[in-house]
Write an enzyme that holds these catalytic residues in place. Structure first.
Site, PDB file in Angstrom:
ATOM      1  CG  HIS A 106      -2.087   0.942   1.072  1.00 40.15           C
ATOM      2  ND1 HIS A 106      -2.018   2.275   1.396  1.00 40.15           N
ATOM      3  CD2 HIS A 106      -3.326   0.723   0.585  1.00 40.15           C
ATOM      4  CE1 HIS A 106      -3.183   2.836   1.111  1.00 40.15           C
ATOM      5  NE2 HIS A 106      -3.992   1.921   0.627  1.00 40.15           N
ATOM      6  CD  GLU A 145      -8.817  -3.576  -3.923  1.00 40.58           C
ATOM      7  OE1 GLU A 145      -9.864  -4.093  -3.501  1.00 40.58           O
ATOM      8  OE2 GLU A 145      -8.794  -2.644  -4.724  1.00 40.58           O
TER       9      GLU A 145
HETATM   10  N1  COA Z   1       4.151  -7.342  -4.870  1.00 41.66           N
HETATM   11  C1  COA Z   1       5.468  -7.303  -5.096  1.00 41.66           C
HETATM   12  N2  COA Z   1       6.228  -6.213  -4.949  1.00 41.66           N
HETATM   13  C2  COA Z   1       5.615  -5.093  -4.562  1.00 41.66           C
HETATM   14  C3  COA Z   1       4.251  -5.051  -4.300  1.00 41.66           C
HETATM   15  C4  COA Z   1       3.511  -6.229  -4.473  1.00 41.66           C
HETATM   16  N3  COA Z   1       2.193  -6.271  -4.243  1.00 41.66           N
HETATM   17  N4  COA Z   1       3.893  -3.798  -3.926  1.00 41.66           N
HETATM   18  C5  COA Z   1       5.015  -3.066  -3.950  1.00 41.66           C
HETATM   19  N5  COA Z   1       6.051  -3.851  -4.346  1.00 41.66           N
HETATM   20  C6  COA Z   1       7.444  -3.439  -4.477  1.00 41.66           C
HETATM   21  C7  COA Z   1       7.666  -2.700  -5.786  1.00 41.66           C
HETATM   22  O1  COA Z   1       8.005  -3.585  -6.842  1.00 41.66           O
HETATM   23  C8  COA Z   1       8.790  -1.780  -5.436  1.00 41.66           C
HETATM   24  O2  COA Z   1       9.998  -2.495  -5.483  1.00 41.66           O
HETATM   25  P1  COA Z   1      11.337  -1.801  -6.071  1.00 41.66           P
HETATM   26  O3  COA Z   1      11.582  -0.637  -5.148  1.00 41.66           O
HETATM   27  O4  COA Z   1      12.348  -2.866  -5.982  1.00 41.66           O
HETATM   28  O5  COA Z   1      10.984  -1.384  -7.451  1.00 41.66           O
HETATM   29  C9  COA Z   1       8.541  -1.447  -3.956  1.00 41.66           C
HETATM   30  O6  COA Z   1       7.738  -2.512  -3.441  1.00 41.66           O
HETATM   31  C10 COA Z   1       7.767  -0.154  -3.782  1.00 41.66           C
HETATM   32  O7  COA Z   1       6.663  -0.174  -4.677  1.00 41.66           O
HETATM   33  P2  COA Z   1       5.969   1.113  -5.259  1.00 41.66           P
HETATM   34  O8  COA Z   1       5.353   0.758  -6.556  1.00 41.66           O
HETATM   35  O9  COA Z   1       6.874   2.289  -5.215  1.00 41.66           O
HETATM   36  O10 COA Z   1       4.854   1.344  -4.178  1.00 41.66           O
HETATM   37  P3  COA Z   1       3.565   2.185  -4.366  1.00 41.66           P
HETATM   38  O11 COA Z   1       3.314   2.904  -3.115  1.00 41.66           O
HETATM   39  O12 COA Z   1       3.632   3.007  -5.604  1.00 41.66           O
HETATM   40  O13 COA Z   1       2.491   1.033  -4.643  1.00 41.66           O
HETATM   41  C11 COA Z   1       0.655  -0.338  -4.643  1.00 41.66           C
HETATM   42  C12 COA Z   1       1.403   0.751  -3.880  1.00 41.66           C
HETATM   43  C13 COA Z   1      -0.642  -0.653  -3.925  1.00 41.66           C
HETATM   44  C14 COA Z   1       0.342   0.169  -6.051  1.00 41.66           C
HETATM   45  C15 COA Z   1       1.535  -1.597  -4.724  1.00 41.66           C
HETATM   46  O14 COA Z   1       1.839  -2.078  -3.455  1.00 41.66           O
HETATM   47  C16 COA Z   1       0.906  -2.684  -5.594  1.00 41.66           C
HETATM   48  O15 COA Z   1       1.083  -2.664  -6.815  1.00 41.66           O
HETATM   49  N6  COA Z   1       0.191  -3.685  -4.969  1.00 41.66           N
HETATM   50  C17 COA Z   1      -0.464  -4.714  -5.729  1.00 41.66           C
HETATM   51  C18 COA Z   1      -1.751  -4.211  -6.354  1.00 41.66           C
HETATM   52  C19 COA Z   1      -2.826  -4.024  -5.302  1.00 41.66           C
HETATM   53  O16 COA Z   1      -3.003  -4.832  -4.411  1.00 41.66           O
HETATM   54  N7  COA Z   1      -3.564  -2.919  -5.450  1.00 41.66           N
HETATM   55  C20 COA Z   1      -4.610  -2.565  -4.545  1.00 41.66           C
HETATM   56  C21 COA Z   1      -4.188  -1.398  -3.702  1.00 41.66           C
HETATM   57  S1  COA Z   1      -5.314  -1.055  -2.391  1.00 41.66           S
END
Ligand code: COA
Length: 396
Positions: free
Chosen positions: A275, A339
């Protein structure tokens, strides 16, 4: 826009300071103030106007939360009755519009259909109802109508006197039997709608506020927000969470870590984990888990008895994902988000996975409406800057 010292601080920043480097995701940047909801990412707490969401999910219904968000406080009995009647009238109004919306709803993706159909809702045509009630009632009916349409079934008329969650479930259900007809299903959906009604400056709410900030109308803001919610990084994850649980159940029930590790090796993200704000487990995951345990005990001898097994699998997969992600990303706590258990709860309620994001919209629309009103009252045009890094212009 200001940058707070911690993501958990609700206190507005008073002193503007330009960020040292551009932020590609606006991480931790406060775009203003809100009285609507507090998302405490460090403590794992979600509060609507001073009320913890865990308590609201146990003690309040969707109508109560609409009143809280739109009018500033929980309703008394008379106010609850008025809002229940307004949402009921709005559902009926939307249902009467269905014949002219059929083309819009005829799309295999529920969110595309919802986006198109919602854009045709006209609150001005029902001046006796508040705009937020009209659009909130409509989003749920349109989601249910989409499902009925995919199944080639007519949509029964809403019951304007019914509670919103129970009526939506009845409108969406294929027939009188099945999980949705069980006693706990309407209460489970109500707890779900309460819990997703608002969540700080999430991407769809931000979208709605940007649109409202231009002086545009409520329906435009809601349609834009539906478009933002559709994406898998926001509201589109619960269907894929169920796909993941199905695959693990079929091939890796005894070793979910291996499935998770292989998915990460392929460069995939684990849906339902991680998140932007929470660094601990999303408090809404616990609310949904509690609702599942409360409404569908594992021993229930009903069409829902599979929900107990599903919950046990989900818990095992969550633990496995936490362990593997902690090894792979030791510096970034990645825990279950809303989710993850949305998928399990909405499946137990008897709704199909292709409807999950539209049901999310049916709850979050309450928050979008509240934010649009707050933006109009207190906000300015939202118009950030971006750092240009393209080719240098010719000298002039
Ligand atoms: N699975 C694997 N790796 C994950 C991850 C996940 N669900 N969520 C984050 N990461 C990793 C990213 O790959 C990134 O790694 P890196 O620094 O080596 O590139 C790191 O954690 C930070 O991710 P980032 O994309 O900067 O975090 P964010 O704050 O932008 O993303 C979400 C938040 C929710 C978009 C992200 O956690 C995600 O994509 N989750 C899965 C989709 C999901 O469940 N969405 C519903 C959200 S309520």
């Amino acid at each position: 826009m200001t940058r707070p010292t911690t993501t958990s601080s609700p206190a507005p920043q008073t002193q503007a300071s330009a960020p040292a480097a551009p932020s590609s995701g606006l991480d931790g940047i406060e775009i203003g103030t809100t009285e609507l909801s507090l998302v405490d990412g460090a403590a794992g707490r979600l509060v609507y106007r001073g009320h913890d969401v865990e308590a609201l999910a146990r003690t309040a219904g969707f109508e109560d939360v609409c009143h809280l968000l739109w009018h500033g406080g929980l309703p008394d009995a008379a106010q609850r009755g008025q809002l229940t009647a307004a949402l009921g009238a709005a559902r009926l109004h939307a249902w009467k519009q269905l014949p002219r919306l059929e083309g819009a709803l005829d799309h295999p993706d529920a969110m595309v259909a919802l986006r198109s159909a919602a854009s045709r809702i006209a609150p001005d045509a029902v001046p006796e109802l508040a705009s937020e009630a009209v659009i909130t009632g409509a989003v749920g009916v349109l989601a249910a109508a989409w499902l009925r349409g995919r199944r080639g079934q007519p949509v029964p008329a809403p019951d304007p006197a019914a509670r919103h969650a129970a009526d939506l479930l009845r409108l969406a259900a294929a027939d009188g039997a099945g999980p949705h007809a069980a006693a706990g299903a309407a209460a489970g959906l109500d707890a779900y709608l309460v819990t997703v009604a608002d969540h700080g400056m999430n991407a769809s709410t931000f979208t709605a506020r940007v649109i409202a900030s231009t002086g545009s109308d409520l329906v435009s803001a809601v349609v834009g927000a539906i478009g933002a919610l559709k994406g898998p990084l926001h509201g589109g994850a619960p269907g894929p969470v169920l796909d993941m649980l199905d695959q693990i159940a079929a091939t890796h029930a005894a070793a979910p870590e291996a499935w998770i590790a292989a998915a990460l090796d392929r460069g995939e993200r684990i849906m339902g984990m991680g998140h932007r704000i929470y660094r601990v487990r999303d408090p809404r995951a616990a609310v949904f888990e509690a609702a599942l345990v409360q409404h569908w005990p594992a021993s229930a001898a009903s069409a829902l008895e599979g929900a107990g097994a599903r919950l046990a699998l989900a818990r095992a997969v969550e633990r496995a994902a936490e362990r593997v992600l902690a090894e792979r990303k030791p510096d970034r706590p990645l825990k279950a988000n809303v989710e993850f258990y949305t998928a399990v709860l909405l499946e137990a309620v008897g709704l199909p996975r292709e409807l999950f994001t539209a049901v999310f919209a049916a709850g979050r629309v309450a928050g979008w409406c509240a934010h649009v009103a707050e933006q109009r009252r207190t906000g300015r045009l939202i118009r950030p800057s971006v750092r240009y890094v393209g080719p240098a212009p010719a000298a002039r």
